[in-house]
Design a protein around this motif. Structure first.
Motif, PDB file in Angstrom:
ATOM      1  N   ASP A 143      12.321 -19.957  -3.647  1.00 45.68           N
ATOM      2  CA  ASP A 143      12.457 -20.947  -2.367  1.00 45.68           C
ATOM      3  C   ASP A 143      13.729 -21.369  -1.964  1.00 45.68           C
ATOM      4  N   ARG A 144      14.713 -20.995  -3.117  1.00 45.26           N
ATOM      5  CA  ARG A 144      16.087 -21.458  -2.558  1.00 45.26           C
ATOM      6  C   ARG A 144      16.704 -20.623  -1.799  1.00 45.26           C
ATOM      7  N   TRP A 145      16.259 -19.548  -1.708  1.00 40.41           N
ATOM      8  CA  TRP A 145      17.042 -18.636  -0.539  1.00 40.41           C
ATOM      9  C   TRP A 145      16.035 -17.500  -0.120  1.00 40.41           C
ATOM     10  N   GLU A 146      16.131 -17.290   1.323  1.00 40.50           N
ATOM     11  CA  GLU A 146      15.110 -16.399   2.003  1.00 40.50           C
ATOM     12  C   GLU A 146      15.296 -15.017   1.381  1.00 40.50           C
ATOM     13  N   TYR A 147      16.404 -14.639   1.092  1.00 43.87           N
ATOM     14  CA  TYR A 147      16.703 -13.098   0.372  1.00 43.87           C
ATOM     15  C   TYR A 147      16.502 -12.926  -0.980  1.00 43.87           C
ATOM     16  N   ALA A 148      15.575 -13.911  -1.363  1.00 43.51           N
ATOM     17  CA  ALA A 148      15.427 -13.574  -2.897  1.00 43.51           C
ATOM     18  C   ALA A 148      13.693 -13.253  -3.028  1.00 43.51           C
ATOM     19  N   TYR A 149      13.482 -12.344  -3.794  1.00 39.87           N
ATOM     20  CA  TYR A 149      12.055 -11.720  -3.838  1.00 39.87           C
ATOM     21  C   TYR A 149      11.564 -11.527  -5.078  1.00 39.87           C
ATOM     22  N   TYR A 150      10.217 -11.412  -5.149  1.00 41.12           N
ATOM     23  CA  TYR A 150       9.592 -11.170  -6.395  1.00 41.12           C
ATOM     24  C   TYR A 150       8.449  -9.922  -6.077  1.00 41.12           C
ATOM     25  N   ASP A 320      14.956  -7.822   8.748  1.00 43.62           N
ATOM     26  CA  ASP A 320      14.534  -8.915   7.727  1.00 43.62           C
ATOM     27  C   ASP A 320      12.994  -8.502   7.118  1.00 43.62           C
ATOM     28  N   PRO A 321      13.176  -8.216   5.901  1.00 46.36           N
ATOM     29  CA  PRO A 321      11.582  -7.938   5.321  1.00 46.36           C
ATOM     30  C   PRO A 321      10.539  -8.566   5.471  1.00 46.36           C
ATOM     31  N   ALA A 322      10.959  -9.812   5.685  1.00 46.14           N
ATOM     32  CA  ALA A 322       9.835 -10.609   6.006  1.00 46.14           C
ATOM     33  C   ALA A 322       8.991 -10.471   7.450  1.00 46.14           C
ATOM     34  N   GLU A 323       9.674  -9.796   8.303  1.00 44.34           N
ATOM     35  CA  GLU A 323       9.416  -9.384   9.579  1.00 44.34           C
ATOM     36  C   GLU A 323       8.588  -7.864   9.440  1.00 44.34           C
ATOM     37  N   GLN A 324       8.937  -7.234   8.352  1.00 42.51           N
ATOM     38  CA  GLN A 324       8.459  -5.760   8.212  1.00 42.51           C
ATOM     39  C   GLN A 324       7.391  -5.580   7.462  1.00 42.51           C
ATOM     40  N   MET A 325       6.956  -6.422   6.657  1.00 41.16           N
ATOM     41  CA  MET A 325       6.054  -6.375   5.679  1.00 41.16           C
ATOM     42  C   MET A 325       5.301  -7.517   5.414  1.00 41.16           C
ATOM     43  N   GLU A 326       4.240  -7.441   4.542  1.00 42.82           N
ATOM     44  CA  GLU A 326       3.532  -8.647   4.200  1.00 42.82           C
ATOM     45  C   GLU A 326       4.128  -9.264   2.959  1.00 42.82           C
ATOM     46  N   LEU A 327       4.784 -10.316   3.141  1.00 44.17           N
ATOM     47  CA  LEU A 327       5.441 -11.059   2.080  1.00 44.17           C
ATOM     48  C   LEU A 327       4.714 -12.320   1.698  1.00 44.17           C
ATOM     49  N   GLU A 328       4.068 -12.445   0.669  1.00 45.52           N
ATOM     50  CA  GLU A 328       3.236 -13.629   0.413  1.00 45.52           C
ATOM     51  C   GLU A 328       4.408 -14.822   0.214  1.00 45.52           C
ATOM     52  N   ASP A 329       3.974 -15.948   0.983  1.00 44.20           N
ATOM     53  CA  ASP A 329       5.013 -17.113   0.911  1.00 44.20           C
ATOM     54  C   ASP A 329       6.495 -16.983   0.988  1.00 44.20           C
ATOM     55  N   GLY A 330       6.606 -15.622   2.023  1.00 43.62           N
ATOM     56  CA  GLY A 330       8.033 -15.349   2.328  1.00 43.62           C
ATOM     57  C   GLY A 330       8.824 -14.560   1.154  1.00 43.62           C
ATOM     58  N   HIS A 331       8.181 -14.296  -0.068  1.00 42.67           N
ATOM     59  CA  HIS A 331       8.951 -13.875  -1.185  1.00 42.67           C
ATOM     60  C   HIS A 331       8.184 -13.019  -2.268  1.00 42.67           C
ATOM     61  N   TYR A 332       6.985 -12.772  -2.073  1.00 45.25           N
ATOM     62  CA  TYR A 332       6.139 -11.973  -3.039  1.00 45.25           C
ATOM     63  C   TYR A 332       5.724 -10.621  -2.263  1.00 45.25           C
ATOM     64  N   ILE A 333       5.851  -9.686  -3.216  1.00 42.61           N
ATOM     65  CA  ILE A 333       4.989  -8.410  -3.153  1.00 42.61           C
ATOM     66  C   ILE A 333       4.132  -8.225  -4.463  1.00 42.61           C
ATOM     67  N   TRP A 334       2.932  -8.204  -4.047  1.00 43.01           N
ATOM     68  CA  TRP A 334       2.152  -8.229  -5.349  1.00 43.01           C
ATOM     69  C   TRP A 334       1.346  -6.602  -5.556  1.00 43.01           C
ATOM     70  N   ARG A 335       1.312  -6.122  -6.709  1.00 38.27           N
ATOM     71  CA  ARG A 335       0.770  -4.717  -6.685  1.00 38.27           C
ATOM     72  C   ARG A 335      -0.537  -5.024  -7.402  1.00 38.27           C
ATOM     73  N   PRO A 336      -1.511  -4.425  -7.313  1.00 35.16           N
ATOM     74  CA  PRO A 336      -2.672  -4.637  -7.897  1.00 35.16           C
ATOM     75  C   PRO A 336      -2.915  -3.817  -9.186  1.00 35.16           C
ATOM     76  N   TYR A 337      -3.839  -4.384 -10.324  1.00 33.31           N
ATOM     77  CA  TYR A 337      -3.890  -3.796 -11.567  1.00 33.31           C
ATOM     78  C   TYR A 337      -4.985  -2.926 -11.063  1.00 33.31           C
ATOM     79  N   ARG A 338      -5.305  -1.858 -12.223  1.00 33.00           N
ATOM     80  CA  ARG A 338      -6.366  -0.989 -12.261  1.00 33.00           C
ATOM     81  C   ARG A 338      -6.962  -0.597 -13.454  1.00 33.00           C
ATOM     82  N   ARG A 339      -8.390  -0.641 -13.733  1.00 29.66           N
ATOM     83  CA  ARG A 339      -9.042  -0.575 -14.886  1.00 29.66           C
ATOM     84  C   ARG A 339      -9.026   0.833 -15.496  1.00 29.66           C
TER      85      ARG A 339
END
Ligand code: GAL
Ligand code: CA
Length: 348
Positions: A143-150, A320-339
């Protein structure tokens, strides 16, 4: 704007892009950026340590993405990979060098996930986007910077899937898991690095999920730091102590699951316990085919590399990626796990 005054992100694309994000580059950032004056893009990738099976697959997938980018854009993209050797101060120096040399973006597989604030601040000061992956910083640091992602996967999901694999096997045939027939699953837990989100949450959620179906009893647990040899040593000790009382082995990753299998084979066990891992590395898939590993959870290296490049693409296009894709809480991109089990393997 002042916060981005030194932004050198892909200056060659800034011209005419008209995007606010890059406007500062032309107005204020010339001095540091114009020097390079070409179309080359440089991305630094700082690994917590190179010698890690899963991380090396992420690196291979990043290389593939980079080559794809070059074909697509006709521009050269250099990925520079550094090995942090498991030392945060070494990694900080490596990131400093990327920033000093005007890299366009840095990707960080952070050694100590509580230490991200320093790196976020440095990246912000240099105006260089920072993409953390696989080792999750705490949210207040992002949250310290808008261009920090996970970019990563939700650790609890992988634990749940492990628990479900065991629970489903028990439901289908209780005796295949509860070997002594006491109605309780006796298990051991091989844990990854202490403090890693995947260690904490896989450990917790695998057991919680299993016990929603059948009671479980922990015989032993210990860290083996994601490592096959260490896991084999731990498992060897537990086999000496508990022998075939061990019905299930939960391993926080596949390398440790394979270490457990090594120990069982060395002990010449007649029947292996029910062993599950996470990652779906090639040797783990072989072990599933061979029937020594009962299941794993795909940790989506390819998807992570793809998401990291989705960010890089957007930034390079002056968006700005935040306007281009789904970023959770402005920072996160989650990939699903698979069994992954023998059944899902045969479906392929
Ligand atoms: C985990 C993975 C482990 C190890 C670790 C490194 O997600 O399952 O095998 O690579 O990341 O951070
Ligand atoms: Ca039992």
């Amino acid at each position: 704007m002042s916060r981005r005054s030194k932004n050198c992100f892909f200056p060659s694309l800034a011209k005419g892009s008209g995007v606010l994000f890059l406007a500062g580059v032309l107005l204020l950032g010339q001095s540091g950026c114009a020097r390079r004056g070409n179309d080359d893009v440089r991305v630094g990738v700082a690994l917590y340590q190179q010698n890690d099976t899963f991380i090396s697959t992420v690196v291979q997938d990043l290389e593939l993405q980079a080559r794809g980018w070059e074909e697509e854009t006709g521009r050269k993209l250099t990925l520079t990979i550094t090995d942090g050797g498991n030392s945060q101060s070494t990694q900080n120096d490596q990131v400093d060098r990327f920033l000093d040399r005007g890299y366009n973006a840095v990707c960080v597989n952070i050694v100590d996930r509580t230490a991200a604030a320093v790196l976020v601040d440095k990246a912000e000061a240099a105006g260089v986007p920072i993409i953390f992956f696989n080792r999750q910083p705490v949210q207040e640091d992002l949250d310290r910077w808008e261009y920090a992602y996970y970019v990563g996967a939700r650790a609890e999901e992988s634990g749940e899937i492990q628990g479900q694999i065991v629970a489903d096997a028990w439901k289908a045939d209780p005796a295949s898991v509860d070997r002594n027939g006491d109605g309780v699953i006796q298990y051991v837990m091989l844990e990854g690095e202490p403090g890693h989100q995947d260690t904490l949450l896989r450990t917790e959620y695998s057991v919680n999920t299993l016990t929603q179906t059948v009671p479980a009893e922990k015989l032993a647990s210990d860290t083996a730091n994601w490592d096959r040899t260490q896991a084999s040593a731990r498992m060897g000790e537990w086999l000496d102590e508990f022998g075939d009382e061990i019905e299930v082995v939960f391993a926080n990753n596949d390398d440790m699951a394979l270490g457990a299998i090594d120990a069982c084979e060395a002990a010449e066990l007649e029947k292996l316990p029910f062993i599950v891992g996470v990652d779906a590395t090639p040797p783990a898939l072989d072990a599933i085919e061979a029937g020594t590993l009962q299941g794993t959870v795909l940790n989506d290296a390819e998807g992570m590399a793809e998401s990291m490049f989705a960010l890089i693409r957007a930034l390079a296009a002056g968006e700005d990626p935040a306007e281009q894709m789904e970023l959770e809480d402005g920072h996160y991109i989650w990939r699903p796990y698979r069994r992954i089990t023998a059944e899902t393997l045969s479906e392929r």
